[in-house]
Design a protein around this motif. Structure first.
Motif, PDB file in Angstrom:
ATOM      1  N   LEU A  28       0.857  -1.176   0.000  1.00  0.00           N
ATOM      2  CA  LEU A  28       0.000   0.000   0.000  1.00  0.00           C
ATOM      3  C   LEU A  28       0.897   1.232   0.000  1.00  0.00           C
ATOM      4  N   PRO A  29       0.474   2.304  -0.645  1.00  0.00           N
ATOM      5  CA  PRO A  29       1.350   3.483  -0.685  1.00  0.00           C
ATOM      6  C   PRO A  29       1.328   4.279   0.615  1.00  0.00           C
ATOM      7  N   LEU A  30       2.515   4.704   1.027  1.00  0.00           N
ATOM      8  CA  LEU A  30       2.631   5.755   2.035  1.00  0.00           C
ATOM      9  C   LEU A  30       2.784   7.060   1.258  1.00  0.00           C
ATOM     10  N   LEU A  31       1.865   7.979   1.452  1.00  0.00           N
ATOM     11  CA  LEU A  31       1.945   9.269   0.775  1.00  0.00           C
ATOM     12  C   LEU A  31       2.771  10.224   1.620  1.00  0.00           C
ATOM     13  N   VAL A  32       3.873  10.704   1.072  1.00  0.00           N
ATOM     14  CA  VAL A  32       4.759  11.635   1.774  1.00  0.00           C
ATOM     15  C   VAL A  32       4.660  12.996   1.107  1.00  0.00           C
ATOM     16  N   ARG A  33       4.295  13.996   1.892  1.00  0.00           N
ATOM     17  CA  ARG A  33       4.263  15.374   1.403  1.00  0.00           C
ATOM     18  C   ARG A  33       5.174  16.215   2.282  1.00  0.00           C
ATOM     19  N   GLY A  34       5.763  17.242   1.693  1.00  0.00           N
ATOM     20  CA  GLY A  34       6.639  18.081   2.494  1.00  0.00           C
ATOM     21  C   GLY A  34       6.743  19.496   2.002  1.00  0.00           C
ATOM     22  N   ASN A  35       7.022  20.373   2.949  1.00  0.00           N
ATOM     23  CA  ASN A  35       7.353  21.763   2.669  1.00  0.00           C
ATOM     24  C   ASN A  35       8.482  22.102   3.630  1.00  0.00           C
ATOM     25  N   MET A  36       9.743  21.930   3.158  1.00  0.00           N
ATOM     26  CA  MET A  36      10.880  21.977   4.061  1.00  0.00           C
ATOM     27  C   MET A  36      12.036  22.757   3.453  1.00  0.00           C
ATOM     28  N   LEU A 102       1.996  11.074   5.466  1.00  0.00           N
ATOM     29  CA  LEU A 102       2.982  11.789   6.276  1.00  0.00           C
ATOM     30  C   LEU A 102       3.192  13.175   5.678  1.00  0.00           C
ATOM     31  N   ILE A 103       3.022  14.195   6.507  1.00  0.00           N
ATOM     32  CA  ILE A 103       3.278  15.576   6.082  1.00  0.00           C
ATOM     33  C   ILE A 103       4.430  16.114   6.919  1.00  0.00           C
ATOM     34  N   LEU A 104       5.485  16.551   6.244  1.00  0.00           N
ATOM     35  CA  LEU A 104       6.676  17.084   6.903  1.00  0.00           C
ATOM     36  C   LEU A 104       6.783  18.576   6.642  1.00  0.00           C
ATOM     37  N   SER A 105       7.116  19.327   7.685  1.00  0.00           N
ATOM     38  CA  SER A 105       7.321  20.769   7.511  1.00  0.00           C
ATOM     39  C   SER A 105       8.409  21.235   8.461  1.00  0.00           C
ATOM     40  N   GLY A 106       9.181  22.228   8.014  1.00  0.00           N
ATOM     41  CA  GLY A 106      10.244  22.782   8.848  1.00  0.00           C
ATOM     42  C   GLY A 106      11.591  22.649   8.178  1.00  0.00           C
ATOM     43  N   ASP A 107      12.642  22.542   9.004  1.00  0.00           N
ATOM     44  CA  ASP A 107      14.020  22.508   8.549  1.00  0.00           C
ATOM     45  C   ASP A 107      14.534  21.069   8.588  1.00  0.00           C
ATOM     46  N   ALA A 108      14.878  20.524   7.433  1.00  0.00           N
ATOM     47  CA  ALA A 108      15.344  19.135   7.369  1.00  0.00           C
ATOM     48  C   ALA A 108      16.637  18.921   8.137  1.00  0.00           C
ATOM     49  N   MET A 109      17.405  19.996   8.373  1.00  0.00           N
ATOM     50  CA  MET A 109      18.662  19.900   9.111  1.00  0.00           C
ATOM     51  C   MET A 109      18.516  20.365  10.559  1.00  0.00           C
ATOM     52  N   GLY A 110      17.282  20.697  10.954  1.00  0.00           N
ATOM     53  CA  GLY A 110      17.074  21.213  12.302  1.00  0.00           C
ATOM     54  C   GLY A 110      15.737  20.763  12.858  1.00  0.00           C
ATOM     55  N   GLU A 111      14.864  21.730  13.155  1.00  0.00           N
ATOM     56  CA  GLU A 111      13.565  21.424  13.740  1.00  0.00           C
ATOM     57  C   GLU A 111      12.523  21.216  12.643  1.00  0.00           C
ATOM     58  N   TYR A 112      11.827  20.086  12.700  1.00  0.00           N
ATOM     59  CA  TYR A 112      10.731  19.857  11.768  1.00  0.00           C
ATOM     60  C   TYR A 112       9.604  19.129  12.501  1.00  0.00           C
TER      61      TYR A 112
END
Length: 345
Positions: A28-36, A102-112
């Motif tokens: 089944l697909p895991l849908l990954v979205r991000g704004n990082m 999964l929705i990711l937001s923030g800094d990929a190298m810091g706080e997200y």
């Protein structure tokens, strides 16, 4: 938000169970979205199931969307290509859940932050609870308390993974605190893999380098190309700092280390041992962070990490002036500096 790399289940299982993982036929697909920020223009999604053909995610102005096929809950890393080349870059460690978002937001190298489905909202709570905690006793109690307070969270299995790297007994205690629905539901396969990995690691673990035992001597090339041995530093307390330019917590700890290097100059020497790195990245990190102590480079073929039983980074081994192991400290733990004060004042 960064879960401590030493204790995160994602990488531990991903790179220790690759040879024995059987991929089920239904996915089944895991849908990954991000704004990082700080992702670069590409991320690689690597799981147990796609290790031979990882998914590539295109990032445009920090935004991305991708469906990742997974058949059961499994560790996954989202990494920039630089990380896979063992250079510094974005690394996000998660459990991939089939059919979830999964929705990711923030800094990929810091706080997200993580959001989306109920599982990833729970997972965000887990990650925030773990963030910056490296001292083992504190971490162990935090994990047990969290599971006890959230027995119905599927994401509490991440805490079980953390406990597995501390103590098999505490891991079993954590599993027992999970509700039957979590233990026997869709997380069961992952829990079984955690247990299998922990038991295998326990069987293969060498005897602990006890405090008071002789510190294994070694000789490695320093940053100027000369040979530097540990034995040559006898007469001073030596802190062997196992680190890498790719290790965020290593870099964050340098300002405090510099302060203590100056504080006890003449009484203490620091020997930085760069690991899992390219020589170019190592030299650049030493220069960029203006690190004033001794530095050597540990090539991949060196047995040194095994001799010192290094399980994560940073690890600091304090060696007495007589060459005996005084203390081993894993992670950026304030107690390391408290102990140096007690030892050197």
């Amino acid at each position: 938000m960064k879960i401590p790399s030493l204790l995160t289940i994602a990488v531990a299982i991903l790179f220790t169970l690759t040879a024995c993982h059987d991929t089920p036929t239904t996915t089944l697909p895991l849908l990954v979205r991000g704004n990082m920020t700080n992702t670069g223009d590409t991320l690689i999604a690597l799981t147990l199931e796609n290790q031979n053909n990882p998914e590539e995610i295109t990032v445009s102005n920090g935004q991305f969307e991708k469906s990742i096929s997974v058949s059961s809950p499994t560790p996954m890393v989202l990494a920039s290509p630089a990380v896979l080349r063992q250079q510094q870059g974005a690394l996000i460690q998660i459990i991939a859940m089939p059919g979830d978002t999964l929705i990711l937001s923030g800094d990929a190298m810091g706080e997200y932050t993580m959001s989306g489905s109920a599982f990833y909202k729970q997972y965000d709570e887990v990650a925030k609870a773990l963030n910056g905690i490296n001292q083992r006793d504190t971490l162990q109690q935090l994990c047990l308390d969290f599971i006890k307070s959230h027995p119905n969270y599927e994401a509490s299995v991440e805490m079980v993974g953390v406990l597995s790297s501390i103590s098999p007994e505490k891991m079993k205690e954590g599993i027992a605190l999970l509700s039957p629905d979590v233990r026997n539901g869709r997380m069961k396969t992952l829990i079984d893999e955690i247990v299998k990995t922990a038991e295998s690691s326990q069987q293969n673990m060498p005897p602990t380098l006890a405090e008071g035992s002789e510190a294994p001597d070694f000789t490695l090339a320093d940053i100027n190309g000369s040979q530097q041995s540990l034995k040559a530093l006898r007469g001073k307390v030596v802190v062997i700092d196992f680190w890498g330019s790719w290790c965020g917590w290593c870099i964050k700890g340098f300002p405090k280390m510099k302060e203590y290097y100056e504080k006890y100059k003449g009484k203490m020497e620091i020997l930085g041992v760069d690991c899992n790195d390219t020589q170019q990245a190592w030299r650049k990190a030493v220069a960029d962070n203006a690190l004033p102590w001794l530095h050597v480079y540990c090539p991949k073929e060196s047995p040194l990490l095994g001799q010192y039983q290094i399980q994560g980074f940073p690890t600091k081994v304090i060696v007495s002036a007589e060459g005996k192991i005084v203390r081993t400290v894993i992670g950026e733990d304030p107690q390391f500096y408290t102990f140096l004060d007690e030892l050197l004042k």
